[in-house]
Design an enzyme around this catalytic site. Sequence first.
Site, PDB file in Angstrom:
ATOM      1  CE1 TYR A  15      -6.497  -0.877  -2.575  1.00 37.12           C
ATOM      2  CE2 TYR A  15      -6.174   1.329  -3.445  1.00 37.12           C
ATOM      3  CZ  TYR A  15      -5.702   0.066  -3.194  1.00 37.12           C
ATOM      4  OH  TYR A  15      -4.431  -0.278  -3.569  1.00 37.12           O
ATOM      5  CE1 TYR A 143      -0.171   1.661  -1.553  1.00 33.22           C
ATOM      6  CE2 TYR A 143       0.737   3.865  -1.798  1.00 33.22           C
ATOM      7  CZ  TYR A 143      -0.127   2.865  -2.225  1.00 33.22           C
ATOM      8  OH  TYR A 143      -0.918   3.077  -3.324  1.00 33.22           O
ATOM      9  CG  ASP A 243       8.278   6.280  -2.173  1.00 33.17           C
ATOM     10  OD1 ASP A 243       7.988   7.471  -2.398  1.00 33.17           O
ATOM     11  OD2 ASP A 243       7.481   5.334  -2.370  1.00 33.17           O
ATOM     12  CE  LYS A 272       0.164  10.227  -2.110  1.00 31.98           C
ATOM     13  NZ  LYS A 272       0.857   8.947  -1.905  1.00 31.98           N
TER      14      LYS A 272
HETATM   15  C1  PLP Z   1       1.054   7.754  -2.815  1.00 36.04           C
HETATM   16  C2  PLP Z   1       2.383   7.070  -2.766  1.00 36.04           C
HETATM   17  C3  PLP Z   1       2.919   6.418  -3.900  1.00 36.04           C
HETATM   18  C4  PLP Z   1       2.147   6.261  -5.187  1.00 36.04           C
HETATM   19  O1  PLP Z   1       1.873   7.468  -5.814  1.00 36.04           O
HETATM   20  P1  PLP Z   1       0.683   7.547  -6.890  1.00 36.04           P
HETATM   21  O2  PLP Z   1       0.786   8.939  -7.410  1.00 36.04           O
HETATM   22  O3  PLP Z   1      -0.591   7.261  -6.127  1.00 36.04           O
HETATM   23  O4  PLP Z   1       0.932   6.502  -7.916  1.00 36.04           O
HETATM   24  C5  PLP Z   1       4.184   5.877  -3.802  1.00 36.04           C
HETATM   25  N1  PLP Z   1       4.895   5.952  -2.661  1.00 36.04           N
HETATM   26  C6  PLP Z   1       4.421   6.576  -1.567  1.00 36.04           C
HETATM   27  C7  PLP Z   1       5.268   6.659  -0.335  1.00 36.04           C
HETATM   28  C8  PLP Z   1       3.140   7.134  -1.567  1.00 36.04           C
HETATM   29  O5  PLP Z   1       2.642   7.706  -0.456  1.00 36.04           O
END
Ligand code: PLP
Length: 433
Positions: A15, A143, A243, A272
Amino acid sequence: MTPLDYDRTHIWHPYASLGNPPPVQFAKAASGVEIELMDGRRLVDAVSSWWCVAHGHNHPAIVEAVRRQSEKLCHVMFGGFTHEPAIALAEKLAAFAPPGLDRVFFADSGSISVEVAAKMAVQYQNALGHPERNKLVALKGGYHGDTSLCMALSDPDGMHTLFRGIMTRHFFAEKPAIPTWGEWDGADVESLRRVVSEHGDEIAAVICEPIFQAANAMNFYHPGYLREMREICDAHGILLIFDEIAAGCYRTGPRWAHTRAGVTPDIMTVGKALTGGHLTLAATLATAKVADTISNGAPSAFMHGPTYMANPLACAAACASLDLFAASDYEAKVRRIERQFAEGLASLRGRPNVRDVRVLGAAGVIEVERLPAPDDIARVIRAHGVWLRPFCNFIYAMPPLVSDASTVERIIAALVDLASAPPGPAVEGDFHE
Ligand SMILES: *Cc1c(COP(=O)(O)O)cnc(C)c1O
């Protein structure tokens, strides 16, 4: 041309403009909670390098696991092969995950694991004779990643509006408004209820970041929302996807953020902190019901398979990371950080430019009217030796979960200093975390 000049003129950062690049820190090494810069200075990583570095940087156990694996097998295609690190990790993940989520698809990043989750939901509905159920419902303020399907599931008014033209339209419910510590009121979930009752026949799944909407809203919402979400999904034959990429692995307190609600999803994404921030890896976990339904459909195969699927080095790192999570009480570590943030940031409430202060687990968020000027941000980082990366209207810290009391104290001092700086100029397009 110096290396930094080369970086500025040839390499895109996340970004960031390549024509007018923002300043970057030049990292040389890292260990524990600190990143060492080329000039020898050290910065406490109060962002856990985008929320991954749960156990600290270059953790000896993880480094050793990757080194040992690298001497045996760095990579082999997962089509037609399997290997020990993948099998060991699948078993560990099934034990680490909520009961029932023991079917696993290994993805190479969080975004891909979300894409995979959505494809699983669509393939599941297709197998049940509902090919028309090919849309998802997501929450405003959410997100889910940067690839096109993930963008299409992220806040429709957020950072990705430029790309609307290449995104499929999905459905959105309003951003949950009642905070985690508030009093539950079913009105909060009315808009989700309405979307599902109007479009249920087209919907394969509902997806959300449970409890903690991170990268787009820094919003902590009520577990009651997830309980009602589960009921709504069940009543309409819709799958529920959590997620947990940002909120999972103890970031909000419990191992999984959704545990607070006492419900489980049909599909869950983890990323992550999975490798403790050492290598890129994510996983999509599904229940036997989801896996069996897909397997009994046509095609029986699940239609996804990235090149680096289940990379052995990344799986070895994740195994070592999950062993670390199992070996000590991370929930207690996070509670200590939470208490310290809650006490240390309370004095900011009511200050000029401060809209709200909220803390959950190892996440402390100060929502401001407007961020301080870039020069003030740089000054605070340098003066305190604490790496912060404010975005949108958020000054925040999500430090490594192993941060001790004096580290958290330093982070709080930096946050307070930054939140006390005057508001800077309005900036355009300052979106990403
Ligand atoms: C960071 C994130 C993603 C994407 O993960 P990447 O490894 O950056 O592709 C998806 N969902 C959530 C909730 C996130 O915080």
